[in-house]
Structure formats: C-alpha cells, structure tokens
Scaffold this active site. Structure first.
Site, PDB file in Angstrom:
ATOM      1  N   LYS A  24      -0.419   7.726  11.016  1.00  0.00           N
ATOM      2  CA  LYS A  24       0.838   7.045  10.660  1.00  0.00           C
ATOM      3  C   LYS A  24       1.659   7.879   9.684  1.00  0.00           C
ATOM      4  O   LYS A  24       2.855   8.092   9.871  1.00  0.00           O
ATOM      5  CB  LYS A  24       0.528   5.676  10.034  1.00  0.00           C
ATOM      6  CG  LYS A  24       1.721   5.035   9.328  1.00  0.00           C
ATOM      7  CD  LYS A  24       1.376   3.693   8.704  1.00  0.00           C
ATOM      8  CE  LYS A  24       0.685   3.774   7.358  1.00  0.00           C
ATOM      9  NZ  LYS A  24       1.609   3.908   6.190  1.00  0.00           N
ATOM     10  N   ASN A  25       0.992   8.332   8.631  1.00  0.00           N
ATOM     11  CA  ASN A  25       1.744   8.982   7.554  1.00  0.00           C
ATOM     12  C   ASN A  25       2.187  10.397   7.907  1.00  0.00           C
ATOM     13  O   ASN A  25       3.020  10.974   7.207  1.00  0.00           O
ATOM     14  CB  ASN A  25       0.939   8.965   6.252  1.00  0.00           C
ATOM     15  CG  ASN A  25       0.821   7.557   5.690  1.00  0.00           C
ATOM     16  OD1 ASN A  25       1.522   6.655   6.134  1.00  0.00           O
ATOM     17  ND2 ASN A  25      -0.065   7.368   4.739  1.00  0.00           N
ATOM     18  N   CYS A 117       7.369  -2.554  -4.314  1.00  0.00           N
ATOM     19  CA  CYS A 117       6.322  -2.768  -3.336  1.00  0.00           C
ATOM     20  C   CYS A 117       5.106  -3.299  -4.055  1.00  0.00           C
ATOM     21  O   CYS A 117       4.926  -3.063  -5.243  1.00  0.00           O
ATOM     22  CB  CYS A 117       6.043  -1.445  -2.646  1.00  0.00           C
ATOM     23  SG  CYS A 117       4.503  -1.382  -1.791  1.00  0.00           S
ATOM     24  N   ARG A 122       6.865   2.365  -7.156  1.00  0.00           N
ATOM     25  CA  ARG A 122       7.197   3.375  -6.160  1.00  0.00           C
ATOM     26  C   ARG A 122       8.643   3.876  -6.263  1.00  0.00           C
ATOM     27  O   ARG A 122       9.466   3.677  -5.365  1.00  0.00           O
ATOM     28  CB  ARG A 122       6.867   2.871  -4.751  1.00  0.00           C
ATOM     29  CG  ARG A 122       5.417   2.423  -4.674  1.00  0.00           C
ATOM     30  CD  ARG A 122       4.959   2.123  -3.295  1.00  0.00           C
ATOM     31  NE  ARG A 122       4.614   3.309  -2.541  1.00  0.00           N
ATOM     32  CZ  ARG A 122       4.154   3.285  -1.311  1.00  0.00           C
ATOM     33  NH1 ARG A 122       4.006   2.154  -0.690  1.00  0.00           N
ATOM     34  NH2 ARG A 122       3.844   4.403  -0.697  1.00  0.00           N
ATOM     35  N   ASP A 309      -5.741   5.761  -0.534  1.00  0.00           N
ATOM     36  CA  ASP A 309      -5.712   4.893   0.645  1.00  0.00           C
ATOM     37  C   ASP A 309      -7.108   4.479   1.128  1.00  0.00           C
ATOM     38  O   ASP A 309      -7.220   3.711   2.094  1.00  0.00           O
ATOM     39  CB  ASP A 309      -4.945   5.573   1.796  1.00  0.00           C
ATOM     40  CG  ASP A 309      -3.454   5.681   1.503  1.00  0.00           C
ATOM     41  OD1 ASP A 309      -2.962   4.968   0.623  1.00  0.00           O
ATOM     42  OD2 ASP A 309      -2.783   6.498   2.167  1.00  0.00           O
ATOM     43  N   ARG A 401       0.520  -2.877  10.324  1.00  0.00           N
ATOM     44  CA  ARG A 401       1.456  -1.812   9.975  1.00  0.00           C
ATOM     45  C   ARG A 401       0.801  -0.447  10.096  1.00  0.00           C
ATOM     46  O   ARG A 401       1.487   0.551  10.324  1.00  0.00           O
ATOM     47  CB  ARG A 401       1.931  -1.981   8.519  1.00  0.00           C
ATOM     48  CG  ARG A 401       2.961  -3.071   8.296  1.00  0.00           C
ATOM     49  CD  ARG A 401       3.419  -3.048   6.850  1.00  0.00           C
ATOM     50  NE  ARG A 401       3.490  -1.657   6.398  1.00  0.00           N
ATOM     51  CZ  ARG A 401       3.123  -1.222   5.197  1.00  0.00           C
ATOM     52  NH1 ARG A 401       2.661  -2.063   4.312  1.00  0.00           N
ATOM     53  NH2 ARG A 401       3.220   0.043   4.889  1.00  0.00           N
TER      54      ARG A 401
HETATM   55  N1  EPU Z   1       6.318   8.745  -7.531  1.00  0.00           N
HETATM   56  C1  EPU Z   1       7.262   8.841  -8.524  1.00  0.00           C
HETATM   57  N2  EPU Z   1       8.536   9.255  -8.178  1.00  0.00           N
HETATM   58  C2  EPU Z   1       8.870   9.564  -6.906  1.00  0.00           C
HETATM   59  C3  EPU Z   1       7.887   9.463  -5.895  1.00  0.00           C
HETATM   60  C4  EPU Z   1       6.625   9.047  -6.240  1.00  0.00           C
HETATM   61  O1  EPU Z   1       6.984   8.572  -9.687  1.00  0.00           O
HETATM   62  O2  EPU Z   1      10.037   9.927  -6.677  1.00  0.00           O
HETATM   63  C5  EPU Z   1       4.961   8.309  -7.873  1.00  0.00           C
HETATM   64  C6  EPU Z   1       4.550   7.061  -7.115  1.00  0.00           C
HETATM   65  O3  EPU Z   1       4.988   5.898  -7.764  1.00  0.00           O
HETATM   66  C7  EPU Z   1       3.049   7.193  -7.101  1.00  0.00           C
HETATM   67  C8  EPU Z   1       2.833   8.693  -7.003  1.00  0.00           C
HETATM   68  O4  EPU Z   1       4.062   9.281  -7.433  1.00  0.00           O
HETATM   69  O5  EPU Z   1       2.526   6.725  -8.331  1.00  0.00           O
HETATM   70  C9  EPU Z   1       2.476   9.218  -5.636  1.00  0.00           C
HETATM   71  O6  EPU Z   1       3.380   8.721  -4.685  1.00  0.00           O
HETATM   72  P1  EPU Z   1       3.810   9.526  -3.370  1.00  0.00           P
HETATM   73  O7  EPU Z   1       5.259   9.811  -3.464  1.00  0.00           O
HETATM   74  O8  EPU Z   1       2.890  10.658  -3.154  1.00  0.00           O
HETATM   75  O9  EPU Z   1       3.567   8.406  -2.267  1.00  0.00           O
HETATM   76  P2  EPU Z   1       4.415   8.259  -0.936  1.00  0.00           P
HETATM   77  O10 EPU Z   1       4.760   9.600  -0.453  1.00  0.00           O
HETATM   78  O11 EPU Z   1       5.500   7.293  -1.132  1.00  0.00           O
HETATM   79  C10 EPU Z   1       2.445   8.403   0.758  1.00  0.00           C
HETATM   80  C11 EPU Z   1       1.821   7.499   1.776  1.00  0.00           C
HETATM   81  C12 EPU Z   1       1.014   6.415   1.076  1.00  0.00           C
HETATM   82  C13 EPU Z   1      -0.054   7.077   0.211  1.00  0.00           C
HETATM   83  C14 EPU Z   1       0.627   8.028  -0.783  1.00  0.00           C
HETATM   84  C15 EPU Z   1      -0.346   8.777  -1.654  1.00  0.00           C
HETATM   85  C16 EPU Z   1       3.369   7.559   3.626  1.00  0.00           C
HETATM   86  C17 EPU Z   1       4.309   6.836   4.502  1.00  0.00           C
HETATM   87  N3  EPU Z   1       2.848   6.896   2.604  1.00  0.00           N
HETATM   88  O12 EPU Z   1       3.350   7.592   0.009  1.00  0.00           O
HETATM   89  O13 EPU Z   1       0.377   5.659   2.100  1.00  0.00           O
HETATM   90  O14 EPU Z   1      -0.800   6.104  -0.475  1.00  0.00           O
HETATM   91  O15 EPU Z   1       1.433   8.983  -0.057  1.00  0.00           O
HETATM   92  O16 EPU Z   1      -1.218   9.529  -0.875  1.00  0.00           O
HETATM   93  O17 EPU Z   1       3.080   8.714   3.873  1.00  0.00           O
HETATM   94  C18 EPU Z   1      -0.577   3.769   3.100  1.00  0.00           C
HETATM   95  O18 EPU Z   1      -0.624   4.405   4.154  1.00  0.00           O
HETATM   96  O19 EPU Z   1      -1.160   2.664   2.947  1.00  0.00           O
HETATM   97  C19 EPU Z   1       0.186   4.304   1.989  1.00  0.00           C
HETATM   98  C20 EPU Z   1       0.596   3.553   0.964  1.00  0.00           C
END
Ligand code: EPU
Length: 422
Positions: A24-25, A117, A122, A309, A401
C-alpha cells in the site's frame, strides 16, 4: 457508510500458505508520481484496498484517466488541474503525496490539509519546508494548502524532523525535484523500501534519482518524464502481520512472495522471542514450535529499525508470553489506541508516556472490541485469533484500508473468522 465487523472464534493455529499483496505505502506515492507525465503509466501488483480506490478517485478528480483492473492500475494524466476533490483528499492522509507531483509538473497545487489523525498530529511542515527550498510558496487558505512557484529549481534540503526522517515527505521532494531545474540533494532522507520503490519508478520514467535507500538522495532534474511500467514491491507490513499471526496462534505458515530482506528487524525480534522463523528464497517460513517464548523489548525506529506499523501486532504476541516486555513507540505519539481494547480481552498493559509495559502470560478471553486505526485493527484481529471464545472486532473498515481481504486470507489458513454487518 455500511460498517462490517469480524466475528472471530479463537484458539485455532494457522497453517498453510498465504501470498502477500503489493505494498500500500509504495503503491500510493507511485500512483501519484504518474501525474508527472502526460504519458501512460502501467503499475502492477497494486493491492485492492479502500486507500488505493481513494487514490484512484483523487487522480480522476485531478483530470487523469485511471483504470484499475485486477492488480494493475493504468494512469494517463494527459491534462491535469491543480485542484482535486476537497472531500476525497481530506479523507486520506496519504493524499498529501499529490503535492510534490503537482508542484513539479504544474508549479501549482491546491490540496486540503490532511486532517488530524488518530495516531497523532501528523504535521506536513517538512513537506512544505522541502518544497519551499525548491522555490515553491505556500499559504494556508480556507483549509487548503495553496502552492505556487512557477518553475522549481534544485536545492539542498535537510529533511530530518523532530522524530527523524519523513517517508512521504522524502517522496514528495523526490517527485517535485525530478522536474526541477538543476540538482537537489536531500539530506536525512527516509530509507524505507517504499522510498526506493518510488525512486525506481521515477527512474523508469526517465528521472535521475540516486542514493534512494540511503540518507542522502540526489535528484538531477530533467525536462520531462515519460510513461513507464512498474511492479510494486510486496507489502512488508502485511507479511510481518501474518508472521506474527502464525506466532500468536502457535501455527506454521509459509508467507509467499514476501521480501524477507525488508523485514530484518521484525524477523530478528521474532527469533529473539523464540519463534522459529526462517526464509526460503522470497518466502518467510514460520514453524510451529513447542518452545516457551520469551518476552522481548521493542523500540520503533525509522527503517531499518523495528517498524511502527508492526508495533501493535507485536504487542499481542508479548501478551501471550509470560514475563514483562517494554514496548516504546518513537515514531507517532499516540499510537497505543489498541491498548484499552486489548485490556478488554484481559490484557495487562501499563502506558507510561511513549512506553507500554506489557505483563504477559495471562490468558486472553474474547469480547466485543473496536478498531481505531489500521494497524491497531490488525492487532485486535490477532488478539481475537489467540483469545479463548468469541471476539467481535467492530469497525473493520480501518483494516480494509490496508489489508487486502484479510478475513479471506485468514480463513484459508484455518482461522474461524466471519465478516458480518455491524
Ligand atoms: N512528521 C513531521 N512533519 C512532517 C512529516 C512528518 O513532524 O512534515 C513526523 C510525523 O508526525 C511522525 C514522523 O514525522 O511523527 C514520521 O512520519 P512520516 O512522515 O515518516 O510518516 P508518513 O510518511 O506520513 C508513512 C506511512 C505510515 C507509516 C509511516 C512511518 C504511508 C502512506 N504511510 O507515513 O503508514 O507509519 O510512514 O513509517 O506511506 C500505515 O500504513 O498504517 C501507516 C500509518
């Protein structure tokens, strides 16, 4: 919305073979990347999930032609606009990954702020910081992030945040920088396999992305990108979830078409706990063992550390092992929504800030419980498989999802699980 629940009768070991779906991701940002070209992109091994269906609708609302047939998505974004369906985009956090492609191709974007969320605030500050470094300007107006910037230019971008790198943020900058003038260097880039898969797709489209999978990614902008064909990597979180499912039911499972090399930290922890798990080519094999399992301590980290995850699922295994284990969540601040629900089944878990102290070894007994987010839901299903008696997991749309037909896959492995209207 029609809601489904799972009725689970626990206590039966899983056995047999299960095949892992596409990630998915990885699929979501790769689909968004197809916005970077007017030509046709063909993406295989895409999981049929509600999040993927959302992304299809979002791309259509931006003007792309999209067909989803079997596990193949064909996207042709000949003409696109910067403004998609507000409600659709608002519903899915991952929709933020259209921001980079829109800024790269059009120099304009209008996306709704991904709402708060359940697993934490996030924020998207790092996404915006990176795109600003490339010359984009953003304002927040009427709930939208509105981006302008005419044409972007390469820059050096440091993407390390409060808790480390950002996965989708790294993807967004890679996508935008692919069509920028000059060279972009991302420092403290996320190293997740999904980032590497996106880079491979971009390179197949004619981009020049180097170093993906390491903390330094260099993107040399090109004038335009062309259509490409790509096969998405297997879902490492689905594979991990089935490996833990085998362990919690004391079953034996062959997990086919996984990428064991993406699961080092998870397989290592399972082994440390005493689970007999090995690899046979691209398959992961969990053998039934009569050994007593041991508690292990877990701290979630960016890749190649233990994935956030899989934290909730692993907690269920620790509930079944006599002794105390300490589970620390370092990526998201509020990712213990499964804990109160697990306690309804008889679990003893104490939360102290980002740490859960699990007192394992008490028998779990079935009860009605409620899913709250995707991975928490998976944990509740595993707990139901391990508990005595009947567990009803409500609101399984959270699970749908991110897991393709999990109930069917589990049933084929001998689980007693039924989908019923809530
Ligand atoms: N963060 C910030 N600022 C930003 C972006 C992120 O402070 O601009 C923080 C977030 O709040 C979090 C940390 O950085 O504390 C890491 O977040 P990241 O941006 O890496 O997460 P994401 O890219 O939004 C993806 C996956 C998540 C997975 C995370 C971490 C997708 C669609 N989602 O989210 O997947 O947990 O990376 O590996 O790729 C899931 O599949 O259940 C899921 C939540």
């Amino acid at each position: 919305m029609a809601m489904d629940a799972f009725e689970i009768k626990g206590g039966r070991p899983l056995s047999g073979e299960v095949t892992i779906s596409g990630s998915k991701n990885a699929a979501l940002p790769i689909m968004a990347a197809a916005l970077l070209t007017r030509e046709k992109c063909v993406i295989h091994h895409v999981p049929d999930l509600s999040d993927v269906r959302f992304m299809v609708e979002i791309l259509k609302s931006l003007g792309a032609r999209v067909e989803f047939d079997g596990d193949t998505v064909v996207i042709e974004a000949a003409q696109i606009r910067e403004f998609g369906d507000y409600e659709l985009i608002r519903k899915m956090r991952a929709s933020i990954c259209i921001l980079g492609p829109l800024m790269g191709r059009l120099g304009r974007a209008r996306v709704s702020l991904p709402g708060g969320c359940i697993i934490g605030a996030r924020p998207i500050d790092l996404h915006l910081k990176g795109l600003r470094a490339l010359g984009a300007k953003f304002v927040i107006r009427g709930g939208y992030v509105v981006g302008t910037g005419s044409h972007l230019g390469g820059a050096e971008v440091f993407l390390g945040g409060r808790v480390g790198p950002t996965v989708l943020g790294t993807g967004n900058i890679m996508m935008a920088a692919s069509l920028a003038d000059g060279v972009t260097v991302i420092e403290s880039a996320a190293c997740e396999p999904e980032v590497v898969d996106l880079a491979n797709f971009l390179n197949a489209m004619g981009a020049r992305v180097e170093g993906a999978g390491s903390p330094t990614v260099t993107i040399t902008g090109v004038k335009q990108l062309h259509g490409a064909e790509h096969t998405v990597i297997p879902d490492r979180i689905e594979a991990a979830t089935f490996a833990v499912a085998a362990a919690v039911t004391r079953g034996s499972l062959t997990i086919k078409g996984a990428r064991p090399d993406h699961l080092g930290a998870v397989l290592d922890k399972l082994r440390e706990a005493g689970v007999k798990v090995g690899r046979r080519g691209q398959d992961i094999v969990v053998e039934r063992s009569r050994n007593r399992l041991k508690p292990v301590d877990i701290t979630t980290q960016p890749y190649a550390g233990f994935p956030t995850d899989v934290q909730a699922q692993m907690m269920v295994l620790m509930l079944l092992v006599p002794g105390i284990s300490v589970i620390t969540e370092r990526i998201f601040e509020a990712r213990f929504m499964h804990v109160p629900e697990l306690c309804r089944l008889g679990a003893e878990i104490l939360i102290e800030g980002p740490t859960a102290i699990v007192k394992g070894g008490r028998p779990l007994s079935g009860a009605p419980i409620m899913a709250s987010d995707l991975r928490a839901s998976a944990a509740l299903v595993l707990a139901g498989l391990a508990a005595e008696g009947e567990t009803v997991v409500k609101r399984v749309y959270h699970l749908d999802r991110g897991y393709q037909r999990m109930d069917e896959k589990l049933r084929r492995l001998g689980a007693r699980i039924e989908r019923v209207p809530e």
